[in-house]
Design a protein around this motif. Structure first.
Motif, short mmCIF file in Angstrom:
data_model
loop_
_atom_site.label_atom_id
_atom_site.label_comp_id
_atom_site.label_asym_id
_atom_site.label_seq_id
_atom_site.Cartn_x
_atom_site.Cartn_y
_atom_site.Cartn_z
N SER A 55 17.31 -28.86 94.28
CA SER A 55 16.64 -29.78 93.36
C SER A 55 16.45 -29.29 91.94
O SER A 55 15.82 -29.99 91.14
CB SER A 55 15.26 -30.15 93.95
OG SER A 55 14.47 -28.99 94.13
N ALA A 56 17.00 -28.13 91.57
CA ALA A 56 16.70 -27.56 90.26
C ALA A 56 17.82 -27.75 89.24
O ALA A 56 17.75 -27.18 88.15
CB ALA A 56 16.41 -26.06 90.41
N ASN B 288 26.40 -20.38 81.09
CA ASN B 288 27.27 -19.45 80.35
C ASN B 288 28.73 -19.85 80.48
O ASN B 288 29.49 -19.78 79.50
CB ASN B 288 27.06 -18.01 80.86
CG ASN B 288 25.75 -17.42 80.40
OD1 ASN B 288 25.13 -17.89 79.44
ND2 ASN B 288 25.28 -16.39 81.11
N PHE B 289 29.15 -20.25 81.67
CA PHE B 289 30.53 -20.68 81.85
C PHE B 289 30.80 -22.00 81.12
O PHE B 289 31.89 -22.21 80.57
CB PHE B 289 30.87 -20.81 83.33
CG PHE B 289 31.14 -19.49 84.01
CD1 PHE B 289 32.21 -18.70 83.60
CD2 PHE B 289 30.34 -19.03 85.05
CE1 PHE B 289 32.47 -17.47 84.22
CE2 PHE B 289 30.60 -17.82 85.67
CZ PHE B 289 31.66 -17.03 85.25
N ILE B 290 29.82 -22.90 81.12
CA ILE B 290 29.96 -24.13 80.35
C ILE B 290 30.15 -23.81 78.88
O ILE B 290 31.06 -24.33 78.21
CB ILE B 290 28.73 -25.05 80.56
CG1 ILE B 290 28.68 -25.57 82.00
CG2 ILE B 290 28.77 -26.22 79.58
CD1 ILE B 290 27.40 -26.30 82.36
N ALA B 291 29.29 -22.92 78.35
CA ALA B 291 29.38 -22.54 76.93
C ALA B 291 30.71 -21.86 76.61
O ALA B 291 31.21 -21.95 75.48
CB ALA B 291 28.22 -21.62 76.57
N ALA B 292 31.29 -21.18 77.60
CA ALA B 292 32.57 -20.48 77.39
C ALA B 292 33.77 -21.41 77.54
O ALA B 292 34.92 -20.96 77.45
CB ALA B 292 32.69 -19.32 78.37
N ALA C 88 18.68 -17.77 87.66
CA ALA C 88 19.85 -16.92 87.38
C ALA C 88 21.14 -17.69 87.62
O ALA C 88 22.11 -17.56 86.85
CB ALA C 88 19.81 -15.67 88.24
N GLN C 89 21.17 -18.51 88.66
CA GLN C 89 22.38 -19.28 88.94
C GLN C 89 22.63 -20.33 87.85
O GLN C 89 23.76 -20.49 87.38
CB GLN C 89 22.29 -19.94 90.31
CG GLN C 89 23.61 -20.56 90.75
CD GLN C 89 23.57 -21.04 92.18
OE1 GLN C 89 22.58 -21.62 92.63
NE2 GLN C 89 24.66 -20.81 92.92
N ILE C 90 21.58 -21.01 87.44
CA ILE C 90 21.72 -22.00 86.38
C ILE C 90 22.16 -21.34 85.08
O ILE C 90 23.03 -21.87 84.36
CB ILE C 90 20.40 -22.77 86.21
CG1 ILE C 90 20.17 -23.67 87.42
CG2 ILE C 90 20.40 -23.59 84.92
CD1 ILE C 90 18.77 -24.26 87.50
N ALA C 91 21.59 -20.18 84.77
CA ALA C 91 21.99 -19.47 83.55
C ALA C 91 23.46 -19.08 83.59
O ALA C 91 24.17 -19.20 82.58
CB ALA C 91 21.12 -18.23 83.37
#
Length: 360
Positions: free
Chosen positions: A119-120, A102-106, A95-98
């Motif tokens: 490590s993820a 989303n902020f990167i895409a925005a 959920a955190q990565i998603a």
């Protein structure tokens, strides 16, 4: 300027050969030992910035959110922000990565976060670099050297607490209670390593370990259960939620013993009122504000240490003074780590408590 930033972002992640002594504002962004520096091509502001918190179920995380919002609300910082968003996603790395994606895409320029696990995030680091988005983890940092990260020396924080307790016990004990944090986080892992580096040297020591999730209520319950099962201990080392630990011991009529605990106001009140020896040491939640400041400075093209170690705020029990380093008239949940003088004027209680911990 923007295209130059994007084109150079991936190379910037690899350009870490400069010595940390060459970094910007070393009095604030103090380099960890043997760290390198990272810089990005300068980018024009104002900037779109987000703070993606994970777990939000304890007072420290609430204070970290309030600190981030208080920093963003100061006029000198607000004028640099086109947008500022805060969200909490729970203790789920996917959920955190998603949310970060989303902020990167925005089109956000920078994202700070306290990582759910260390490590993820390799994939999201690459995606952020391609998009020209600066990532600055803090507190629970990542097992990577590709981005700037803000922290205190967590192993040193654990050592400070354990060494203080053992010094008060003249280096000898048969049974110690250790109250750990939220499993899976690098901060929990590293603090425990620091504590064990001291406790492993004590001959014949039994260590009773419980998981307190850095939460006062959880700590009180698990410590009450541990005392009922294991009986009297000679000292306590607690990562966070120490007020709950002390309350459980007082409720059980446990003898007063040395405590290495956190720096919430309620902890210091309890230590002062009950004459509990030990140390109150802070992982200051205002670290969230330093991460935001670091993100802005990176966007402006300033080089920063890849690993920033902020000073550990602490006070020994015999140095506690009402109105100076704890505040009887403020909520017990108030964290006394309100800022870092080396970086900016610490927040007032009014600044912090005037901010909500909610998503915005």
């Amino acid at each position: 300027m923007k295209q130059a930033f994007f084109a150079g972002a991936i190379m910037a992640l690899l350009s870490t050969t400069a010595f940390a002594a060459d970094t910007y504002r070393p009095e604030c962004y103090a380099p960890a030992p043997d760290t390198t520096s990272i810089s990005y091509p300068a980018k024009d502001g104002p900037y779109k910035v987000a703070f993606v918190n994970g777990f939000a179920g304890n007072d420290w995380r609430i204070a970290a959110i309030q600190s981030a919002k208080a920093w963003a609300a100061r006029p000198e910082n607000a004028e640099q922000l086109a947008e500022f968003k805060v969200i909490s996603v729970g203790n789920d790395s996917a959920a955190q990565i998603a949310a970060i994606d989303n902020f990167i895409a925005a089109g956000y320029d920078a994202i700070t976060f306290t990582a759910v696990n260390p490590s993820a995030f390799t994939g999201v680091i690459r995606r952020a670099a391609r998009a020209g988005t600066v990532l600055v983890p803090f507190d629970n940092v990542l097992d990577t050297d590709k981005i700037v990260q803000v922290n205190e020396d967590q192993k040193a924080l654990g050592r400070l607490k354990a060494q203080t307790v053992m010094d008060l016990l003249d280096g000898k004990a048969k049974k110690i209670l250790m109250v750990n944090g939220l499993p899976g986080n690098s901060t929990d892992r590293d603090r425990r390593v620091g504590m064990m580096s001291v406790l492993d040297k004590v001959d014949g020591l039994e260590i009773v370990e419980v998981v307190g999730n850095w939460d006062t209520g959880t700590s009180q319950k698990v410590v009450a259960d541990a005392l009922a099962t294991h009986g009297t201990v000679e000292g306590v080392v607690s990562q966070h939620g120490t007020a709950g630990t002390i309350n459980a011991m007082l409720a059980a009529n446990h003898p007063i013993v040395p405590v290495g605990g956190d720096a919430e106001n309620g902890v210091r009140i309890l230590m002062a009122e009950n004459k509990i020896p030990g140390v109150s040491a802070s992982q200051a939640p205002a670290m969230s504000a330093i991460a935001l400041a670091a993100a802005i400075d990176l966007l402006k093209g300033h080089p920063l240490p890849q690993t920033i170690y902020l000073p550990i705020p602490y006070v020994y029990a015999d140095q506690l003074a009402a109105g100076e380093n704890f505040f009887p008239d403020l909520p017990k949940s108030f964290n006394t780590g309100t800022g870092y003088e080396e970086c900016f004027k610490p927040f007032t209680p009014e600044e912090l408590m005037g901010q909500s911990p909610d998503n915005n």
